[in-house]
Write a protein that holds these residues in place. Structure first.
Motif, PDB file in Angstrom:
ATOM      1  N   ASN A  24       0.658  17.138 -15.039  1.00 60.87           N
ATOM      2  CA  ASN A  24       0.836  18.095 -16.194  1.00 60.87           C
ATOM      3  C   ASN A  24       2.304  18.315 -16.574  1.00 60.87           C
ATOM      4  O   ASN A  24       2.425  18.754 -17.679  1.00 60.87           O
ATOM      5  N   ARG A  25       3.285  17.782 -15.801  1.00 61.54           N
ATOM      6  CA  ARG A  25       4.589  18.512 -16.159  1.00 61.54           C
ATOM      7  C   ARG A  25       5.513  16.965 -16.099  1.00 61.54           C
ATOM      8  O   ARG A  25       6.496  17.189 -15.711  1.00 61.54           O
ATOM      9  N   LEU A  26       4.991  16.265 -16.735  1.00 58.35           N
ATOM     10  CA  LEU A  26       5.835  14.855 -16.866  1.00 58.35           C
ATOM     11  C   LEU A  26       7.030  15.164 -17.620  1.00 58.35           C
ATOM     12  O   LEU A  26       6.793  15.780 -18.745  1.00 58.35           O
ATOM     13  N   PRO A  27       8.232  14.747 -17.160  1.00 61.81           N
ATOM     14  CA  PRO A  27       9.451  15.289 -17.945  1.00 61.81           C
ATOM     15  C   PRO A  27       9.410  14.125 -18.991  1.00 61.81           C
ATOM     16  O   PRO A  27      10.014  13.210 -19.096  1.00 61.81           O
ATOM     17  N   LEU A  28       8.910  14.562 -20.142  1.00 69.91           N
ATOM     18  CA  LEU A  28       9.016  13.811 -21.406  1.00 69.91           C
ATOM     19  C   LEU A  28      10.011  14.227 -22.249  1.00 69.91           C
ATOM     20  O   LEU A  28      10.255  15.550 -22.436  1.00 69.91           O
ATOM     21  N   GLN A  29      10.623  13.231 -22.745  1.00 73.23           N
ATOM     22  CA  GLN A  29      11.883  13.463 -23.700  1.00 73.23           C
ATOM     23  C   GLN A  29      11.334  13.408 -25.060  1.00 73.23           C
ATOM     24  O   GLN A  29      10.863  12.399 -25.456  1.00 73.23           O
ATOM     25  N   THR A  30      11.517  14.507 -25.735  1.00 75.72           N
ATOM     26  CA  THR A  30      11.293  14.522 -27.280  1.00 75.72           C
ATOM     27  C   THR A  30      12.706  14.544 -28.306  1.00 75.72           C
ATOM     28  O   THR A  30      12.276  14.534 -29.340  1.00 75.72           O
ATOM     29  N   ASN A  31      13.720  14.260 -27.845  1.00 79.10           N
ATOM     30  CA  ASN A  31      14.924  14.362 -28.514  1.00 79.10           C
ATOM     31  C   ASN A  31      15.091  12.897 -28.967  1.00 79.10           C
ATOM     32  O   ASN A  31      15.378  12.151 -28.227  1.00 79.10           O
ATOM     33  N   LEU A  32      15.097  12.716 -30.219  1.00 77.16           N
ATOM     34  CA  LEU A  32      15.246  11.338 -30.875  1.00 77.16           C
ATOM     35  C   LEU A  32      16.742  10.868 -30.214  1.00 77.16           C
ATOM     36  O   LEU A  32      16.952   9.805 -30.115  1.00 77.16           O
ATOM     37  N   VAL A  60       3.430   2.712 -10.841  1.00 71.21           N
ATOM     38  CA  VAL A  60       4.623   2.221 -10.447  1.00 71.21           C
ATOM     39  C   VAL A  60       5.666   2.098 -11.529  1.00 71.21           C
ATOM     40  O   VAL A  60       6.645   2.446 -11.450  1.00 71.21           O
ATOM     41  N   ALA A  61       4.994   1.728 -12.652  1.00 70.88           N
ATOM     42  CA  ALA A  61       5.783   1.834 -13.996  1.00 70.88           C
ATOM     43  C   ALA A  61       6.456   3.526 -14.168  1.00 70.88           C
ATOM     44  O   ALA A  61       7.485   3.454 -14.424  1.00 70.88           O
ATOM     45  N   ILE A  62       5.467   4.259 -14.109  1.00 77.49           N
ATOM     46  CA  ILE A  62       6.009   5.407 -14.536  1.00 77.49           C
ATOM     47  C   ILE A  62       6.885   6.105 -13.624  1.00 77.49           C
ATOM     48  O   ILE A  62       7.893   6.763 -13.785  1.00 77.49           O
ATOM     49  N   ALA A  63       6.700   5.954 -12.044  1.00 81.75           N
ATOM     50  CA  ALA A  63       7.672   6.263 -11.232  1.00 81.75           C
ATOM     51  C   ALA A  63       8.962   5.593 -11.217  1.00 81.75           C
ATOM     52  O   ALA A  63       9.840   6.239 -10.977  1.00 81.75           O
ATOM     53  N   THR A  64       8.897   4.293 -11.711  1.00 83.59           N
ATOM     54  CA  THR A  64      10.158   3.626 -11.777  1.00 83.59           C
ATOM     55  C   THR A  64      10.901   4.091 -12.756  1.00 83.59           C
ATOM     56  O   THR A  64      12.387   4.507 -12.545  1.00 83.59           O
ATOM     57  N   VAL A  65      10.337   4.474 -14.047  1.00 85.64           N
ATOM     58  CA  VAL A  65      11.134   4.788 -15.110  1.00 85.64           C
ATOM     59  C   VAL A  65      11.624   6.425 -14.749  1.00 85.64           C
ATOM     60  O   VAL A  65      12.799   6.561 -14.908  1.00 85.64           O
ATOM     61  N   ILE A  66      10.833   7.132 -14.427  1.00 82.94           N
ATOM     62  CA  ILE A  66      11.404   8.528 -13.985  1.00 82.94           C
ATOM     63  C   ILE A  66      12.425   8.467 -12.796  1.00 82.94           C
ATOM     64  O   ILE A  66      13.499   9.224 -12.873  1.00 82.94           O
ATOM     65  N   GLY A  67      12.010   7.730 -11.890  1.00 82.84           N
ATOM     66  CA  GLY A  67      13.209   7.593 -10.793  1.00 82.84           C
ATOM     67  C   GLY A  67      14.575   6.995 -11.211  1.00 82.84           C
ATOM     68  O   GLY A  67      15.549   7.686 -10.913  1.00 82.84           O
ATOM     69  N   ALA A 110       0.890  -1.152  -0.089  1.00 84.22           N
ATOM     70  CA  ALA A 110      -0.086   0.076   0.189  1.00 84.22           C
ATOM     71  C   ALA A 110       1.004   1.086  -0.071  1.00 84.22           C
ATOM     72  O   ALA A 110       0.719   2.395  -0.738  1.00 84.22           O
ATOM     73  N   VAL A 111       1.888   1.051   0.862  1.00 76.79           N
ATOM     74  CA  VAL A 111       2.741   2.463   0.926  1.00 76.79           C
ATOM     75  C   VAL A 111       3.493   2.388  -0.377  1.00 76.79           C
ATOM     76  O   VAL A 111       3.478   3.749  -1.093  1.00 76.79           O
ATOM     77  N   VAL A 112       3.954   1.569  -1.023  1.00 73.57           N
ATOM     78  CA  VAL A 112       4.571   1.664  -2.321  1.00 73.57           C
ATOM     79  C   VAL A 112       3.950   2.386  -3.314  1.00 73.57           C
ATOM     80  O   VAL A 112       3.985   3.350  -4.159  1.00 73.57           O
ATOM     81  N   ALA A 113       2.477   1.675  -3.398  1.00 75.05           N
ATOM     82  CA  ALA A 113       1.441   2.185  -4.380  1.00 75.05           C
ATOM     83  C   ALA A 113       1.079   3.718  -4.241  1.00 75.05           C
ATOM     84  O   ALA A 113       1.118   4.311  -5.131  1.00 75.05           O
ATOM     85  N   LEU A 114       0.828   3.731  -2.863  1.00 71.79           N
ATOM     86  CA  LEU A 114       0.400   5.264  -2.682  1.00 71.79           C
ATOM     87  C   LEU A 114       1.753   6.254  -3.172  1.00 71.79           C
ATOM     88  O   LEU A 114       1.334   7.307  -3.623  1.00 71.79           O
ATOM     89  N   VAL A 115       2.877   5.908  -2.967  1.00 72.50           N
ATOM     90  CA  VAL A 115       4.051   6.829  -3.209  1.00 72.50           C
ATOM     91  C   VAL A 115       4.037   6.930  -4.686  1.00 72.50           C
ATOM     92  O   VAL A 115       4.245   8.037  -4.954  1.00 72.50           O
ATOM     93  N   CYS A 116       4.184   5.921  -5.469  1.00 74.28           N
ATOM     94  CA  CYS A 116       3.903   6.206  -6.802  1.00 74.28           C
ATOM     95  C   CYS A 116       2.809   6.888  -7.394  1.00 74.28           C
ATOM     96  O   CYS A 116       3.009   7.713  -8.295  1.00 74.28           O
ATOM     97  N   ILE A 117       1.644   6.607  -6.930  1.00 82.33           N
ATOM     98  CA  ILE A 117       0.431   7.251  -7.244  1.00 82.33           C
ATOM     99  C   ILE A 117       0.640   8.690  -6.900  1.00 82.33           C
ATOM    100  O   ILE A 117       0.478   9.606  -7.868  1.00 82.33           O
ATOM    101  N   ALA A 118       1.171   9.076  -5.933  1.00 80.94           N
ATOM    102  CA  ALA A 118       1.531  10.524  -5.522  1.00 80.94           C
ATOM    103  C   ALA A 118       2.241  11.037  -6.451  1.00 80.94           C
ATOM    104  O   ALA A 118       2.027  12.233  -6.994  1.00 80.94           O
ATOM    105  N   VAL A 119       3.312  10.276  -6.797  1.00 82.21           N
ATOM    106  CA  VAL A 119       4.308  11.015  -7.720  1.00 82.21           C
ATOM    107  C   VAL A 119       3.814  11.258  -8.922  1.00 82.21           C
ATOM    108  O   VAL A 119       3.918  12.379  -9.754  1.00 82.21           O
ATOM    109  N   VAL A 120       2.858  10.453  -9.574  1.00 84.36           N
ATOM    110  CA  VAL A 120       2.557  10.667 -10.870  1.00 84.36           C
ATOM    111  C   VAL A 120       1.461  11.481 -10.966  1.00 84.36           C
ATOM    112  O   VAL A 120       1.373  12.707 -11.944  1.00 84.36           O
ATOM    113  N   VAL A 121       0.570  11.878  -9.786  1.00 88.48           N
ATOM    114  CA  VAL A 121      -0.518  12.807  -9.543  1.00 88.48           C
ATOM    115  C   VAL A 121       0.275  14.122  -9.676  1.00 88.48           C
ATOM    116  O   VAL A 121      -0.116  15.216 -10.293  1.00 88.48           O
TER     117      VAL A 121
END
Lengths: 203, 780
Positions: free
Chosen positions: B24-32, B287-294, B9-20
């Motif tokens: 709107n400001r996901l660090p997206l990489q657009t450079n090929l 969790v997936a998003i948080a892991t990759v960004i982490g 539960a802790v892990v999940a909540l942390v990840c959800i919090a990170v994503v939320v």
């Protein structure tokens, strides 16, 4: 060709702007700009580093849509071919020396300016020069001052004098000195076969 | 167990919090380039690629077009002013400081005796120069064309020829009224360039830039009718890629969720399974998003789009859970149910994890990120189902035996009765034979453009702008090195001599090199020697020649004196780099790279790179760098290697299956997936999808995911309609997600999704065959 310049001068002096274009058009229609123009010329160069003036004479042909052929007959045989895309110098032995517009920035522009001067493309001349006229219709002087420093570093001031037709062109050299060109027997005449071949060769 | 639940539960909540928080400001990489590994063996080459990319990536190029030159120019100036007013750019250039001919001449004048055009040098050295004719030509030339020196400085026109040979213009643009203009048949194109105020791959910069550009374009188009405005630049592609990725992610995500919703409501007739399934997917993705960004600090666009298509797969665990619950009917006990389910789910996760794990080893950062995302996401969804769902589903399913389930159950039983090994084999063989012709249509395509998003209208504008400017290709060039600056220049000169020959053969249009503007000192010395020996071997004769033809004695003497003292004056690269004349070519000079001195020679106007590579023969310090080609080679190599890995992975998956089911049954369980893997390439080929690295990747996933359905079916038990429904639902959601992925505009994802959908579809269709009972000789 230079009768059109004459017309422009007359109208500048008269100060009637609307009549100018009407008159220019009517004069233009008298002088066929679609046909090649040819003349004989003498050219005299006086510059400081020379111990005597350099004189040459020859013939020139201006063909709309093609370019200019400048044949020097005396004292040496040299031919210059100027088109929008290249400048070719042909020596007395027939050896050619070509400079393509692609390699030289400003070549096309410089060529156009020269063609405008020799072909009396008044519209184009006004783009590149400030024009001012003095004198009377029978004997007028037209002064062309380059508008841009780039043009000015290549060509200095030009002065054209004439009456019924332009007779003298004086070019002030940027490095000091004057080139004086005098035209004779300006006329419309079709291109000769060898001239057409020169223009149309792909070299 | 409770501890694990709380921990999760802790892990999940942390990840959800990170994503939320990042919503709107996901660090997206657009450079090929960020997706690609270093492909060049020479580290300096990688530096050069990055450097050249940097000089161009933060530029935006605009072309303003109109048939009347005056209107085109005024519109261009107006547009440039609007761009300046917007403050979105650090610099806007419409007026170009023209290389003033007199500046050029006066800069090089002191060094002119060391500067000779190649043709003149050849003519001199073969003794064919007619000095007298050269003098005559210079004297009687009616008008100067382009930059030229005075008669006194250059009586034989040698300096003029060198100036004329300078590659000052590598483009079709010419100066006109201070603007750079290209003339086409039906009008004039005026160039305006702007430098971005930041990186082209920063979303804030992208937004600001696009707003400013659009506003300026609208304003200009309104003021000047008939004007057309074209644009190109990395920032536009990156912004378009971002927009498309976000749209596709939304489409795939919403489509998948809608499909899941409909299916689950149809199947289980109650909202609870749907809600809990969505919970497991949500936790999985967070969790997936948080892991990759982490771990990576950023998420690439391709990962984002792929991530959305993971929804269909992540939901499978929940669906299986609820299918088992429905099958158990009123006798449902969550803990017992889970115990029964766990091995099957575990094997399914293990096979998927195995295949994604193999992908994690790929040398391509793009693939590694996708694999990491998938691993994290699936494991998290699994954990959520296993740890929480039993606790939240204590009560048995309300409507256990729906008509649907009974029908399916009957069908399954009947099918199993009729199924013989022979029938199964026959079905497989027929499928293989039908799809066999597809193998002949198989086309290979390893192009780097697979990873790029290239919208047609931006491409069209870029094409027009390129044609108009006649621009140089940026990503294929020569890297020249040397231990000293002079050695570098000399090496360049060796290369350019060969390039010159290629130009005469028509294999090349031209090139840009620093050594054309700053010859090596050795070359300058040789030129001086040639002039002394062939033009003026006897100064007295030369003096007489000059004077006889009109020059004053003083002029002649001055020239001869300068020639005599010329060796003191030599051009050096350091001095040249400081002069404004070097600005257009400065980017070619890399200077001291730490290993050596390096510079770039940029060839242009070639279609075939083979003669270019051949030009380097015997020149050890010259490397031909072709980043796109290197990447394509890498892709091709990985594609070939990947097929080997597929075989290894298949063996490993079989091992895992054997642990649970035994060797032979394990193989039978694997069979539908193997057939799916064999069918996907030819069918894709028939659909016009070329075979590439991403097809191999997809096959890896067909292996990892396709086998799950056979496993679920097997685990479900005999005649179990609910199990079959569960398998069909799971398969449907996965196929829906990956099918939607197949509509992506990024080639790699499109091919990936297509192959995956076909492979998994086939595996699912064939999975009932794995239920075949062994018929002994006793049965008739």
């Amino acid at each position: 060709m230079l009768t059109r310049l004459l017309a422009l001068v007359v109208l500048v002096v008269a100060g009637n702007v609307r009549a100018e274009s009407v008159l220019l058009d009517s004069i233009a229609s008298r002088f066929d700009r679609q046909q090649p123009v040819r003349a004989e010329f003498t050219q005299e160069k006086r510059i400081a580093v020379l111990n005597r003036p350099l004189q040459s004479d020859g013939r020139f042909v201006y063909s709309p849509g093609h370019g200019i052929l400048w044949h020097i007959d005396h004292p040496y045989r040299l031919t210059y071919l100027l088109t929008d895309s290249r400048v070719v110098e042909i020596g007395p032995d027939g050896r050619r020396h070509t400079r393509s517009g692609r390699d030289m920035p400003g070549l096309t522009q410089a060529t156009r300016v020269l063609r405008a001067i020799l072909g009396a493309d008044v519209k184009r001349l006004a783009e590149h020069f400030n024009l001012s006229a003095t004198g009377a219709p029978e004997h007028w002087t037209l002064l062309l001052v380059p508008r841009t420093p780039q043009l000015g570093s290549v060509l200095g001031k030009l002065q054209i004098q004439g009456g019924d037709y332009a007779e003298n062109i004086d070019i002030e050299e940027t490095q000091g000195g004057v080139t004086r060109i005098r035209f004779y027997h300006l006329r419309n005449a079709p291109l000769e076969a060898d001239e057409r071949a020169l223009f149309e060769s792909r070299e | 167990m409770n501890l694990m639940r709380r921990l999760w539960a802790v892990v999940a909540l942390v990840c959800i919090a990170v994503v939320v928080l990042l919503a709107n400001r996901l660090p997206l990489q657009t450079n090929l380039l960020a997706l690609l590994p270093a492909t060049e063996r020479n580290p300096v080459a990688e530096q050069a690629v990055a450097r050249l990319a940097d000089t161009t990536s933060d530029q935006a190029v605009f072309l303003i077009e109109h048939s009347d030159p005056r209107i085109a120019k005024s519109a261009a100036r107006h547009f440039a002013n609007r761009l300046r007013d917007s403050k979105a750019f650090s610099a806007v250039l419409d007026v170009f400081p023209l290389p003033d001919p007199s500046t050029l001449v006066s800069y090089y004048r002191p060094y002119r005796f060391g500067l000779l055009a190649v043709s003149d040098r050849e003519t001199l050295e073969t003794g064919q120069m007619d000095v007298f004719q050269r003098l005559t030509r210079k004297l009687y030339r009616p008008f100067p064309i382009g930059p030229s020196a005075s008669l006194a400085d250059d009586p034989f026109g040698l300096f003029d020829d060198w100036l004329a040979s300078l590659p000052l213009r590598s483009t079709r643009l010419e100066p006109d009224d201070g603007l750079l203009v290209s003339r086409n048949g039906n009008g004039v194109h005026v160039l305006v360039t702007a430098k971005l105020d930041g990186s082209a791959f920063d979303s804030k910069v992208q937004r600001r830039t696009l707003t400013a550009v659009e506003a300026s374009e609208t304003d200009t188009a309104r003021r000047f009718t008939g004007v057309s405005l074209l644009r190109t630049g990395a920032v536009f592609y990156a912004a378009a890629a971002r927009e498309t990725a976000e749209k596709e992610t939304d489409r795939i995500g919403l489509g998948s969720l809608a499909g899941i919703g409909i299916l689950m409501l149809l199947m289980f007739r109650s909202p609870r399974p749907l809600l809990l399934a969505v919970l497991s997917v949500a936790v999985g993705l967070s969790v997936a998003i948080a892991t990759v960004i982490g771990l990576h600090g950023e998420l690439h666009l391709i990962t984002l789009v792929f991530g959305a298509s993971l929804i269909g797969e992540a939901v499978d665990y929940a669906i299986q859970f609820f299918a088992a619950r429905a099958a158990a009917g009123p006798a449902w006990n969550p803990d017992a149910g889970l115990k029964k389910l766990l091995p099957g789910l575990g094997v399914a996760l293990a096979t998927s994890a195995l295949c994604y794990g193999v992908l994690l080893l790929a040398p391509l950062p793009a693939i590694r990120q996708i694999a990491l995302f998938a691993l994290a996401g699936l494991t998290a969804a699994f954990a959520t189902v296993v740890l929480w769902l039993p606790g939240m589903s204590q009560r048995p399913a309300r409507q256990a035996q729906t008509p649907l389930f009974s029908m399916l159950g009957r069908a399954l039983t009947a099918f199993r009765e009729r199924l013989t090994p022979g029938l199964g084999l026959a079905a497989v063989l027929i499928l293989l034979v039908i799809t066999a012709p597809g193998w002949f249509y198989l086309r290979l395509d390893d192009d780097i453009r697979l990873l790029m998003h290239r919208p047609a209208d931006l491409l069209a504008q870029e094409e027009i702008i390129r044609k108009s400017i006649g621009a140089v290709q940026e990503n294929q060039f020569f890297l020249v090195e040397g231990k000293t600056q002079q050695q570098l220049l000399e090496n360049e000169e060796k290369l350019t001599t060969r390039l010159r020959r290629m130009v005469t053969k028509g294999e090349l249009a031209g090139w840009q090199a620093v050594s054309d503007f700053v010859p090596s000192q050795k070359h300058q010395a040789e030129n001086l020697e040639a002039i002394r020996r062939h033009v003026s071997p006897d100064p007295r004769v030369t003096k007489k020649l000059l004077e006889d033809n009109g020059l004053t004695a003083e002029t002649a003497r001055k020239w001869l004196d300068e020639l005599a003292n010329a060796q003191e004056k030599k051009l050096t690269p350091d001095a040249w780099l400081l002069s404004p004349l070097s600005m257009p070519s400065r980017h070619l000079w890399l200077g001291n790279t730490g290993h050596s001195y390096a510079a770039v020679v940029a060839p242009s106007g070639f279609t075939d790179t083979a003669p270019l590579a051949a030009a380097m023969a015997g020149l050890p310090e010259v490397t031909f760098v072709d980043k796109a080609g290197s990447v394509s080679d890498l892709f091709a190599g990985l594609r070939r290697l990947g097929i080997g890995w597929l075989v290894v992975a298949s063996a490993l998956v079989w091992l895992v299956l054997s642990r649970r089911y035994g060797a032979r049954p394990g193989l039978v369980t694997l069979a539908p997936t193997l057939v799916g893997m064999l069918i996907a390439p030819p069918v894709s080929a028939l659909l016009g999808v070329p075979f590439s690295l991403f097809s191999v990747m997809a096959l890896m996933l067909v292996l990892g995911i396709g086998v799950n359905y056979t496993i679920f079916l097997r685990e479900g038990g005999d005649g179990n309609g609910a199990a079959l429904a569960g398998v069909l639902a799971s398969a449907a959601t996965t196929l829906l997600s990956f099918g939607l992925l197949a509509f992506s505009s990024v080639s790699a994802l499109h091919r990936f999704g297509t192959t995956l959908a076909i492979g998994i579809g086939a595996a699912v269709l064939l999975s009932p065959i794995a239920l075949v009972k062994k018929r002994g000789p006793a049965c008739a």
